[in-house]
Design an enzyme around this catalytic site. Structure first.
Site, short mmCIF file in Angstrom:
data_model
loop_
_atom_site.label_atom_id
_atom_site.label_comp_id
_atom_site.label_asym_id
_atom_site.label_seq_id
_atom_site.Cartn_x
_atom_site.Cartn_y
_atom_site.Cartn_z
N HIS A 54 2.15 5.70 -14.93
CA HIS A 54 1.26 6.72 -15.72
C HIS A 54 1.68 8.12 -15.02
O HIS A 54 0.91 8.89 -15.35
CB HIS A 54 0.03 6.63 -15.64
CG HIS A 54 -0.54 5.12 -16.31
ND1 HIS A 54 -0.47 5.21 -17.95
CD2 HIS A 54 -0.91 3.97 -16.06
CE1 HIS A 54 -0.78 3.95 -18.30
NE2 HIS A 54 -1.07 3.35 -17.25
N ASN A 127 -5.32 1.99 -22.78
CA ASN A 127 -3.72 2.09 -23.27
C ASN A 127 -3.88 2.54 -24.73
O ASN A 127 -4.98 2.40 -25.43
CB ASN A 127 -2.92 0.91 -23.04
CG ASN A 127 -2.45 0.95 -21.46
OD1 ASN A 127 -2.33 2.09 -20.95
ND2 ASN A 127 -2.36 -0.19 -20.86
#
Length: 488
Positions: A54, A127
């Site tokens: 990320h 997500n």
């Protein structure tokens, strides 16, 4: 109006920011030029370790507004009244690539949301997909290694990617999501967000419920084909960052509607799927979506490094009325996320403005944590640094944030019971059968495009077996497409 004066780090005025001090005209630079040494030394230290996953992210501030009464299920104060608003910060991200990677790539997207509630910060780390590749945190480092750059070639290798998936049949469901039409969102505004994990809500009477979060984009879901994504990534690697920034600057504030699925805790043990398995969803026919509220983003950060790069989210940041479930991946992340931030940002990262709780005066956590690099909550004379003490320091409440996890007759531990359809392929097949003919064709082409590049036949065969197990037509079409590409 007087001009602002440029200063050194110690606050002294800078006389000359254009020329270094030298020993005479054209002479060598002098070691006594404190401003030069300080400026170069600080420049050398401007970067911090990037996130292992990320890393490439964008973010914005906004608010969450409750639109529906859910007090029958949770005592969380920020969800306790219709119309109540709570300030939020949302960070979007890609997963596998580095900080300099492109936005328009085929990859899951992070959807990390921080609620600055009156009872402390609540972090919901999810997500843009409701499932994930694995269900046990022990496999997470290996999974990420397989998706990142190869140590020898220095680039992402289909051999590694598909070899791991070949040995992880539980990944088939998420692979089907990733390689499908939603694998490359058109922008961060045009994708859904999911808590993905199963969480626990507890109401004022102590009754426990398991929940899943669904943030449905009000802009509509829009995605890119593989060809469109490659073209956009080549034109503007920062396409999604640009889109989010410019939309909010124009006053076109993106929003999402939060829905939850709610399962009474007593139903978990006998549900046909393991409700704590991150590779599986709860079908809406079993547990329908119930609306909770609206999330709106309306303010861009002033400094991307300070507020996006240094934003720290941890799924163990709960508030009263919300807690964890026996989800093994969630349990692993309760440790791993916070530990990653202590490494990247230091033990005092919660004192940074973007991470500081607004529930306590001055944004300083009222506890006995002390010292460390960059400590600013340096209580001294008025506060002892141990507990319990006799000096009226902060004390425990004795009230758990959520109900104890009692599943299958055990409290605090949970061994998943057998569920009637608890295999790794059933839901992947269900998803495939929901797709239109065109969606199936694109899914097959996307999978075959990557799988056909794998050099090991046994890896290819293991992956093909997964798709065959999910659905006979699915497996047959993928196998044919892979064979055709490899014969060319």
């Amino acid at each position: 109006m007087s001009k602002r004066v440029l200063t050194t780090e110690s606050g002294a005025p800078v006389a000359d920011n254009q020329n270094s001090a030298t020993a005479g005209v054209g002479g060598p630079i002098l070691l006594q030029d404190q401003h030069l040494l300080e400026k170069l030394a600080r420049f050398n230290r401007e970067r911090i370790p990037e996130r292992v996953v990320h890393a490439r992210g964008s973010g914005a501030y906004g608010y969450f507004e409750v639109t529906d009464d859910v007090t029958a299920y949770t005592s969380a104060d920020f969800l306790g009244e219709v119309g109540k608003r709570t300030e939020t910060f949302l960070r979007f991200s890609t997963v596998a690539d580095s900080l300099g990677g492109a936005d328009a790539v085929r990859d899951p997207r992070g959807f990390a949301l921080k609620f600055y509630t009156e009872e402390g910060n609540y972090d919901l780390v999810g997500n843009n997909t409701p499932v994930f590749f694995i269900k046990d945190p022990l496999k997470f480092p290996d999974f990420i290694h397989s998706q990142k750059r190869d140590p020898f070639t220095g680039k992402q290798e289909p051999d590694n990617v598909w070899d791991f998936w070949a040995h992880a049949p539980e990944a088939t469901h998420q692979v089907t999501w990733l390689m499908g039409d939603r694998g490359i969102p058109a922008s961060y505004r045009h994708m859904n967000g999911y808590g993905s994990h199963t969480y626990q809500w507890t109401n004022a009477q102590g009754e426990a419920f398991f929940v899943k979060y669904h943030f449905k984009t009000n802009q509509g879901v829009r995605s890119l084909s593989a060809e469109q994504g490659a073209e956009l990534a080549g034109k503007d690697a920062n396409s999604h960052q640009t889109d989010l920034l410019q939309a909010i600057e124009r006053g076109v504030n993106p929003s999402w509607t939060l829905h939850v699925q709610i399962m009474p805790a007593a139903e978990a043990a006998n549900y046909r799927f393991n409700p704590f398995d991150l590779t599986k969803v709860w079908p809406h026919s079993d547990y329908p979506l119930q609306r909770v509220g609206r999330l709106v983003l309306d303010r861009n950060p002033d400094n991307v490094f300070s507020e996006v790069e240094q934003a720290a989210f941890s799924p163990n940041n709960f508030v009263p009325g919300i807690g964890p479930s026996p989800d093994k991946m969630l349990q692993g992340r309760l440790f791993a996320y916070a530990d990653a931030h202590r490494y990247r940002l230091g033990v005092n990262h919660t004192q940074l403005a973007v991470n500081a709780p607004k529930a306590v005066p001055g944004g300083t956590a009222d506890n006995y944590g002390r010292d460390g690099l960059m400590a600013s909550n340096a209580y001294g004379r008025e506060r002892k640094n141990y507990e319990p003490n006799s000096y009226d320091g902060p004390a425990e409440t004795g009230k758990p944030l959520s109900a104890p996890l009692a599943v299958n007759g055990h409290t605090g531990t949970h061994e998943a019971p057998a569920h009637t359809k608890d295999d790794d392929f059933f839901q992947a097949g269900e998803l495939y059968r929901l797709m239109s003919a065109e969606e199936k064709s694109r899914l097959v082409a996307n999978i075959a495009g990557g799988l056909s590049q794998v050099s090991r036949d046994d890896v290819i065969e293991k992956n093909l077996a997964h798709f065959h197990a999910a659905d006979a037509d699915y497996g047959k079409r993928v196998e044919a497409a892979v064979r055709a590409l490899r014969e060319d």
